[in-house]
Design a protein around this motif. Structure first.
Motif, PDB file in Angstrom:
ATOM      1  N   ARG A 252      35.366  41.023  38.192  1.00  0.00           N
ATOM      2  CA  ARG A 252      35.027  39.828  37.444  1.00  0.00           C
ATOM      3  C   ARG A 252      34.742  40.221  36.000  1.00  0.00           C
ATOM      4  NH1 ARG A 252      32.315  36.585  40.014  1.00  0.00           N
ATOM      5  NH2 ARG A 252      32.447  37.509  42.074  1.00  0.00           N
ATOM      6  N   THR A 253      34.909  39.268  35.104  1.00  0.00           N
ATOM      7  CA  THR A 253      34.607  39.512  33.703  1.00  0.00           C
ATOM      8  C   THR A 253      33.099  39.454  33.482  1.00  0.00           C
ATOM      9  OG1 THR A 253      34.858  37.158  33.211  1.00  0.00           O
ATOM     10  CG2 THR A 253      36.813  38.544  32.961  1.00  0.00           C
ATOM     11  N   ALA A 254      32.678  39.751  32.251  1.00  0.00           N
ATOM     12  CA  ALA A 254      31.249  39.805  31.948  1.00  0.00           C
ATOM     13  C   ALA A 254      30.576  38.461  32.159  1.00  0.00           C
ATOM     14  CB  ALA A 254      31.044  40.280  30.511  1.00  0.00           C
ATOM     15  N   ASP A 255      31.339  37.361  32.008  1.00  0.00           N
ATOM     16  CA  ASP A 255      30.754  36.042  32.213  1.00  0.00           C
ATOM     17  C   ASP A 255      31.050  35.484  33.598  1.00  0.00           C
ATOM     18  OD1 ASP A 255      33.403  35.976  31.474  1.00  0.00           O
ATOM     19  OD2 ASP A 255      33.278  34.065  30.425  1.00  0.00           O
ATOM     20  N   GLY A 256      31.475  36.356  34.526  1.00  0.00           N
ATOM     21  CA  GLY A 256      31.589  35.962  35.928  1.00  0.00           C
ATOM     22  C   GLY A 256      32.925  35.410  36.374  1.00  0.00           C
ATOM     23  N   HIS A 257      33.944  35.410  35.507  1.00  0.00           N
ATOM     24  CA  HIS A 257      35.258  34.897  35.919  1.00  0.00           C
ATOM     25  C   HIS A 257      35.903  35.892  36.892  1.00  0.00           C
ATOM     26  CE1 HIS A 257      39.088  32.799  35.671  1.00  0.00           C
ATOM     27  NE2 HIS A 257      39.680  33.959  35.465  1.00  0.00           N
ATOM     28  N   THR A 517      34.096  39.345  28.236  1.00  0.00           N
ATOM     29  CA  THR A 517      34.103  37.973  28.726  1.00  0.00           C
ATOM     30  C   THR A 517      35.545  37.483  28.820  1.00  0.00           C
ATOM     31  OG1 THR A 517      34.041  36.975  26.525  1.00  0.00           O
ATOM     32  CG2 THR A 517      31.916  37.539  27.551  1.00  0.00           C
ATOM     33  N   ASP A 519      36.764  34.850  27.400  1.00  0.00           N
ATOM     34  CA  ASP A 519      37.213  34.484  26.054  1.00  0.00           C
ATOM     35  C   ASP A 519      37.670  35.713  25.272  1.00  0.00           C
ATOM     36  OD1 ASP A 519      36.901  31.784  26.350  1.00  0.00           O
ATOM     37  OD2 ASP A 519      34.908  31.694  25.401  1.00  0.00           O
ATOM     38  N   GLU A 520      36.961  36.814  25.434  1.00  0.00           N
ATOM     39  CA  GLU A 520      37.375  38.052  24.767  1.00  0.00           C
ATOM     40  C   GLU A 520      38.734  38.511  25.288  1.00  0.00           C
ATOM     41  OE1 GLU A 520      33.076  40.127  23.670  1.00  0.00           O
ATOM     42  OE2 GLU A 520      33.970  40.472  25.645  1.00  0.00           O
TER      43      GLU A 520
END
Length: 557
Positions: A252-257, A517, A519-520
């Protein structure tokens, strides 16, 4: 110090003294056979000795793919046509070593002319020739050195028999003068977690024992480093290995995706460590070395072993990926002028539909006996009509989730139409690269065209990902590019939903995603899509992410 540049093939750093692969035996001057019977006996004894040695290596190989190739070499050695041809050459006056060399030279030319998978087997024939000649001459088999301490292995290229028994604790890194990023050597290095650089001109000029370092991400090799550098590089590598060994949890990404991190396997024995599931279950292993196809019962047992090992987990089974470019005796397919563009993968069902229907029935039976979430996909799908026919056949066999592999540019360009019928897509970037750039995966001179950072390949990946987002269906990547921690960020930013790779590669990719994240990742993907070259794409990724080292690299801590 002297800096050399190759192609990074397996990430990580390593340093130490270099030692080269033992050279093949020199062919002595021709000695006319005065006792043809004795020369023929020498050939047969050599075949027995080499076959036994290769079988032993296959049985103890750490990698299932290497074991498969070794067993294929055993079949080549024991082929009666080879032995008969050697007998004819001996009757014509050749001695045993020259008879074997001449016969395999003919086979080599035929393999090269055939192209595709057979052309990939040329190095296997060369290795077989060297081993048979050594056995005829009573010399040691060529192969991997053992200096008694850890070292960097350098070679022009490595044969499967050389790589099968590599010990990661002894061989710190691999550097080859030839080969490419999707070659057998590169794939095995990633599987074993050994840093590797391929296509590195000048490496064979470095003397045995000289100290060197390599960066398996950037492809930079430095000869003539200090002992202090060796200590530092290897300490950093050991710390990285220990840190990643503690890595756990889903991707998962840093924001939980969520980005599912799945394993590429060939059998249940490849399931090592903690994995979320399987993104590519290659079923070819069950079909190798056979004159008849495996029975329904045999297949059910093999599939059930994998499904039972991961209860409740997603397991994506690829139907038989063989045919003209990967010939199997029982298929009895006619010779083709260009096997790579012929009857292979799903296309085999055009001529032998029972192979596919038997396999689907076996997969369904194994799935019904376990709790695994079984998905099925077909290789070498080119059109929406093929996707529709395959998914319909899967549903008729009680398999509810059916998808296709995207390996042909036509399918990538029509991904939206394909997804009207398929439940998911899985992009095989190895084959998609070679078909997109008309560049054989085993042609080292074209290795730069097979770089996953090539703009054309990234554009096709973006098209597939966008089609998946529009249809609300998952699109994964199961090619070797998925194991690149930096490229994983690009794939996530494009909208790819899962990445499948050798289990050892998962921790580095997990950490790379966790440091960014969504977005990143999207900003990185946008920057890369605008880049005109692989070098510019890497630089764009680094420029869009302050956490990446300049050019390429894993997240900096």
């Amino acid at each position: 110090m002297r800096e050399l540049r190759g192609i990074g093939a397996s990430p990580g750093g390593a340093a130490g003294p270099v030692y080269r692969l033992a050279p093949p035996p020199a062919l002595p001057p021709l000695v006319e056979a005065v006792d043809p019977g004795a020369e023929k006996a020498t050939v047969r004894a050599a075949v027995l000795a080499v076959a036994a040695d290769l079988t032993r290596r296959a049985d103890t190989a750490l990698d299932v793919t290497a074991a498969e190739v070794l067993r294929a070499q055993v079949m080549m050695a024991q082929d009666e046509t080879l032995i008969d041809a050697a007998d004819i050459a001996i009757d014509g006056g050749a001695d045993a070593p020259h008879a074997i060399t001449d016969v395999l030279a003919g086979h080599r030319a035929a393999f090269e002319a055939a192209g595709g998978y057979l052309a990939e087997r040329v190095s296997d024939l060369d290795d077989l020739r060297d081993r048979l000649v050594a056995a005829c001459l009573g010399l040691p088999m060529p192969g991997v050195p053992d200096p008694g301490h850890p070292y960097l292995l350098i070679a022009r290229d490595l044969a499967p028999a050389d790589t099968a028994g590599l010990e990661p604790g002894l061989v710190l890194g691999l550097i080859t003068a030839e080969g490419g990023p999707t070659s057998h050597t590169a794939i095995l290095a990633r599987t074993l977690g050994i840093p590797a650089v391929v296509r590195c001109p000048g490496i064979l000029d470095v003397t045995d024992g000289a100290l060197a370092s390599l960066d398996g991400t950037s492809g930079v090799v430095v000869a003539g480093v200090s002992a202090e550098t060796v200590t530092t590089v290897n300490a950093d590598r050991l710390a990285e290995i220990e840190r990643r060994a503690r890595s756990r949890g889903p991707g998962r990404t840093a924001d939980g995706h969520p980005i599912a991190l799945l394993a590429n396997i060939g059998s249940a024995r490849d399931l090592t460590g903690e994995v979320e599931g399987v993104g590519l279950f290659r079923t070819e292993l069950l079909y190798l070395d056979r004159s008849d196809p495996p029975s329904h019962e045999e297949q059910v047992t093999a599939y059930r072993d994998v499904f039972a090992a991961l209860p409740g987990s997603k397991i994506v089974v690829r139907t038989l990926d063989a045919g003209a470019d990967k010939p199997l005796p029982f298929l009895r397919l006619a010779d083709e002028p260009n096997p790579a563009l012929g009857i292979r993968g799903l296309r085999v069902a055009r001529q032998t539909p029972s192979v596919l229907t038997t396999q689907l029935a076996a997969i369904a039976a194994a799935a019904a006996a376990t709790d695994a979430d079984v998905w099925v996909m077909a290789p070498m799908v080119a059109t929406a009509a093929e996707a529709a026919a395959f998914t319909e056949s899967c549903r008729e066999h009680g398999l509810p989730t059916a998808g296709v592999m995207i390996e042909v540019p036509a399918a990538a360009l029509c991904a939206s139409q394909v997804l009207c019928h398929a439940d998911f897509l899985s992009v095989g970037t190895n084959d998609l690269s070679q078909y997109t750039f008309a560049a054989d995966r085993m042609c080292g001179d074209l290795a730069d065209l097979l770089d996953p950072w090539q703009p054309a390949l990234i554009a096709l990946l973006a098209s597939c990902a966008a089609a998946g987002v529009e249809a609300g269906k998952p699109v994964g990547v199961c090619g070797e590019s998925a194991a690149d921690p930096d490229f994983a960020l690009v794939l996530a930013g494009l909208g790819i939903t899962s990445l499948s790779m050798a289990p050892r590669s998962i921790p580095a990719v997990r950490e790379s995603l966790a440091a960014h994240t969504l977005d990143e990742c999207r900003r990185i993907a946008e920057a890369v899509l605008a880049a005109p070259s692989p070098e510019a794409a890497r630089a764009a990724a680094a420029g869009a992410s302050p956490q990446l080292r300049s050019g390429v690299g894993v997240p900096v801590r």
